[in-house]
Design an enzyme around this catalytic site. Structure first.
Site, PDB file in Angstrom:
ATOM      1  N   ARG A   1      41.362  42.315  39.500  1.00 31.71           N
ATOM      2  CA  ARG A   1      42.514  43.207  39.512  1.00 31.71           C
ATOM      3  C   ARG A   1      43.748  42.505  40.069  1.00 31.71           C
ATOM      4  O   ARG A   1      44.870  42.747  39.621  1.00 31.71           O
ATOM      5  CB  ARG A   1      42.207  44.476  40.306  1.00 31.71           C
ATOM      6  CG  ARG A   1      43.351  45.491  40.267  1.00 31.71           C
ATOM      7  CD  ARG A   1      42.986  46.810  40.910  1.00 31.71           C
ATOM      8  NE  ARG A   1      42.083  47.581  40.080  1.00 31.71           N
ATOM      9  CZ  ARG A   1      40.860  47.912  40.406  1.00 31.71           C
ATOM     10  NH1 ARG A   1      40.373  47.543  41.572  1.00 31.71           N
ATOM     11  NH2 ARG A   1      40.099  48.619  39.588  1.00 31.71           N
ATOM     12  N   ALA A   2      43.548  41.634  41.059  1.00 26.68           N
ATOM     13  CA  ALA A   2      44.681  40.941  41.657  1.00 26.68           C
ATOM     14  C   ALA A   2      45.420  40.088  40.634  1.00 26.68           C
ATOM     15  O   ALA A   2      46.657  40.037  40.623  1.00 26.68           O
ATOM     16  CB  ALA A   2      44.209  40.083  42.823  1.00 26.68           C
TER      17      ALA A   2
END
Length: 678
Positions: free
Chosen positions: A275-276
């Site tokens: 997700r980062a």
């Protein structure tokens, strides 16, 4: 409606405003979490953002804000015929910390659903926030069951309401904005990761800037409409810039070289999951659009990392969020395409157009990895303390204060629970009657029905069907037939640590192990959603090192700096704990306490210290306080004083070794509030 404070009138807080504006440009960034001390314009900035958001077009009369271009085919108010949409301002919906589940997701009329087969649904806050902003002030204090619902909605873009086989679904895509004061406790990791960006805010220490903050606020309070009118031109210009950046966003190019920088940065800082990387890519693209550029640069990637990564690097609640900026620059230099580093375009200056835009995302540089050991650790030159077998031996003063020592590595502990069935705040420690959990029975509802017990309801209605003139297949149900399900789950407790910091505990290896054990219990309290407090005693008195709070990292910081030395006023420590618990029972009567005394059981100083300690312990037993004594005695000769103290408290004693979850004594120890029968 009151006139909101203008966004452009906020003084300073560049990183806060930039994080909010990037989400206004690209809602796909995923929202922003604002961390900071009280009184730093967190809520003011969030509420002011609503006036800058572009209007949305909705289906007329739809309670779920369907887009007329592509309406939700499963909308409870649908299906929608083709019609011209109507424009309205994007909503900012505030979720109160104490909101009920029905208020968040909506309520279904169970009585009509059973008797008429009608899905009579009243939308909740998630429906109101669709295609707008969902704002949660003090998001770290949000109850776990509401956090779970938010996680589901954020992950699926939809809200589901289930009531005994009757379900309603509607779209729920929103910009999630949260504010919090870290002193009041940390956020659950699952929800923390759902925020795209995080910014740290603090009050300015510049005198002129503080004067300007006060001047503008007083002017606004005296005449809100006049103050807003004076800033109308700046607000219009900023609104137009947001619209221009939104229009430019689809044309921004995210090159392979820049994408490699993003991936290398996330790998170098060991963030979990992917997700980062995605959030960084979207943030960097939004930064380029905000600056009016069609190509993402290395400076955009750097700023995106400082906004998107700090809260994703934390491994436990005691790690301070932040990035090592030197390591970040080195990673970008090694992985980045050189053509992106020498462009003529300056990075965006931020919301006000001044500065170099490389402000660091509101996060100060942090040492990479772990806490800095305090003075007196094993690695410094401070002489070691003598063995603890002779605390008052010649050559060592009993009243001498020793330097703090570092805690040993934390470990997974056994679960210590309070006996009986409580009704406290939702958590994960002791058994309690809760709104969620396994069903244990049924009762008549006292207010609105929230959890239907279907079998009990049918059983109550069945004997009256002939008298009620039932003729069809449907069951004739009256209000008096409805039964509320009673459920059993887990609650969070108040865990009050009473730590012996006297000379008998001051040997370096021993105190390091003790601190490691307390740190382990603090980690366990964080995971089980407890409040914690810390009382220490040494010398002639006891003190409340930390009043009961949800911030376990604050307790860890106080523990880390705890000095040792002096005599052992055990009675003073127990009496101080009694005072703390007495006050907390008045403040939060439903939260049951668990007293954890960390000591070797010795009591010295003053007349009859052992007898006085026994009387103080029996005070806790008389009030039914659940307790456990962590026995820190070591050496070949053991006096068993901690076990005697546990009997006086009416609780249980465990050694440091038995506290480990993987120890030989692998049974879960339930703390008893009354003495165990022989």
């Amino acid at each position: 409606m009151s006139t909101p404070y203008p966004f452009t009138a906020i003084v300073g807080q560049d990183d806060l405003r930039l994080g909010l504006l990037l989400n206004a440009v690209s809602p796909a960034v995923g929202g922003v979490l604002v961390r900071g001390e009280k009184g730093t314009a967190k809520s003011t900035a969030v509420r002011a953002l609503a006036a800058l958001m572009p209007e949305v077009s909705v289906v007329p009369g739809c309670r779920f804000s369907c887009d007329p271009v592509s309406p939700d085919p499963a909308c409870p108010d649908g299906p929608h015929a083709e019609a011209a949409g109507v424009s309205r301002a994007a909503r900012t919906v505030e979720l109160p910390v104490g909101a009920s589940e029905d208020r968040l997701v909506g309520a279904l009329d169970i009585e009509r659903a059973l008797s008429e087969g009608v899905k009579a649904f009243e939308p909740g806050l998630l429906a109101d926030a669709h295609r707008g902003i969902l704002y949660v002030d003090e998001v770290n204090l949000l109850h776990d069951h509401l956090v779970d619902l938010l996680l589901d909605a954020a992950a699926m873009g939809a809200s589901y309401v289930e009531r005994e086989g009757v379900s309603v679904r509607h779209a729920a895509r929103f910009l999630l904005v949260g504010t919090m004061n870290p002193e009041e406790g940390e956020l659950r990791p699952q929800l923390l990761d759902r925020f795209g960006l995080t910014v740290e805010v603090s009050a300015s220490r510049d005198t002129d800037e503080r004067v300007e903050v006060v001047r503008r606020r007083l002017a606004y309070d005296d005449d809100p409409e006049g103050f807003a009118a004076r800033w109308a031109e700046e607000e219009t210009a900023l609104r137009e810039r947001i619209a221009a950046a939104r229009a430019l966003l689809p044309r921004v190019v995210l090159g392979d070289g820049v994408l490699r920088q993003i991936a290398a940065t996330c790998a170098a800082f060991e963030v979990d999951g992917m997700r980062a990387d995605i959030v960084m890519a979207r943030t960097a693209t939004a930064l380029a659009a905000w600056a009016g550029r069609e190509e993402v640069t290395a400076d955009d990637v750097r700023q995106a990392a400082l906004l998107a990564l700090p809260h994703r690097r934390r491994r436990n609640p005691f790690d301070a969020p932040g990035l090592d900026e030197d390591k970040l620059d080195q990673t970008l230099d090694e992985a980045g395409p050189q053509e992106n580093n020498d462009g003529d375009d300056d990075p965006d200056p931020g919301p006000d157009g001044g500065g170099d835009g490389g402000g660091g995302g509101g996060v100060p540089p942090q040492a990479d990895g772990n806490r800095t050991p305090p003075q007196g650790s094993e690695d410094d030159d401070t002489p070691s303390q003598a063995p603890d077998s002779a605390p008052d031996a010649p050559g060592r003063s009993a009243g001498a204060e020793q330097q703090p020592v570092a805690a040993a590595e934390p470990f997974r502990t056994k679960m210590l629970s309070v006996p009986g069935l409580g009704e406290g705040a939702a958590g994960r420690r002791s058994r309690a009657r809760t709104a969620h959990g396994r069903t244990t029975g049924a009762v008549r509802p006292q207010g609105a029905l929230t959890k239907l017990h279907l079998a009990a309801t049918v059983q109550a209605a069945a004997p009256h069907q002939r008298a009620r003139g039932r003729s069809g297949r449907g069951l004739v149900v009256r209000r008096d037939d409805l039964r509320q399900a009673t459920r059993e789950g887990r609650e969070g407790n108040l865990v009050l640590f009473v730590v012996d910091a006297s000379g008998s505990m001051a040997a370096r290896q021993r105190m390091s192990a003790v601190k490691g054990a307390v740190l382990s219990l603090l980690l366990d309290a964080y995971q089980r959603r407890d409040k914690v407090g810390l009382v220490t005693f040494r010398g002639k008195e006891a003190e409340v090192a930390l009043p009961p709070t949800s911030s376990v990292d604050a307790a860890a910081a106080r523990l880390e700096s705890l000095p040792t030395g002096g005599r052992t006023p055990l009675a003073a420590g127990l009496l101080k704990a009694h005072d703390v618990l007495r006050v907390e029972r008045l403040r939060d009567p439903s939260r049951r306490p668990l007293l954890v005394v960390v000591t070797d059981g010795r009591a010295t100083g003053g007349p009859e210290p052992v007898a006085l300690a026994g009387r103080a312990a029996r005070l806790h037993q008389a009030e039914g306080t659940a307790s456990v004594v962590v026995d820190c005695e070591s050496g070949y000769v053991r006096l068993g004083l901690a076990g005697e103290l546990a009997r006086e408290l009416g609780g249980t004693a465990v050694t440091l070794d038995e506290l480990r979850a993987d120890s030989i004594a692998g049974l879960v120890k339930d703390v008893t509030a009354a003495g165990r029968a022989a």
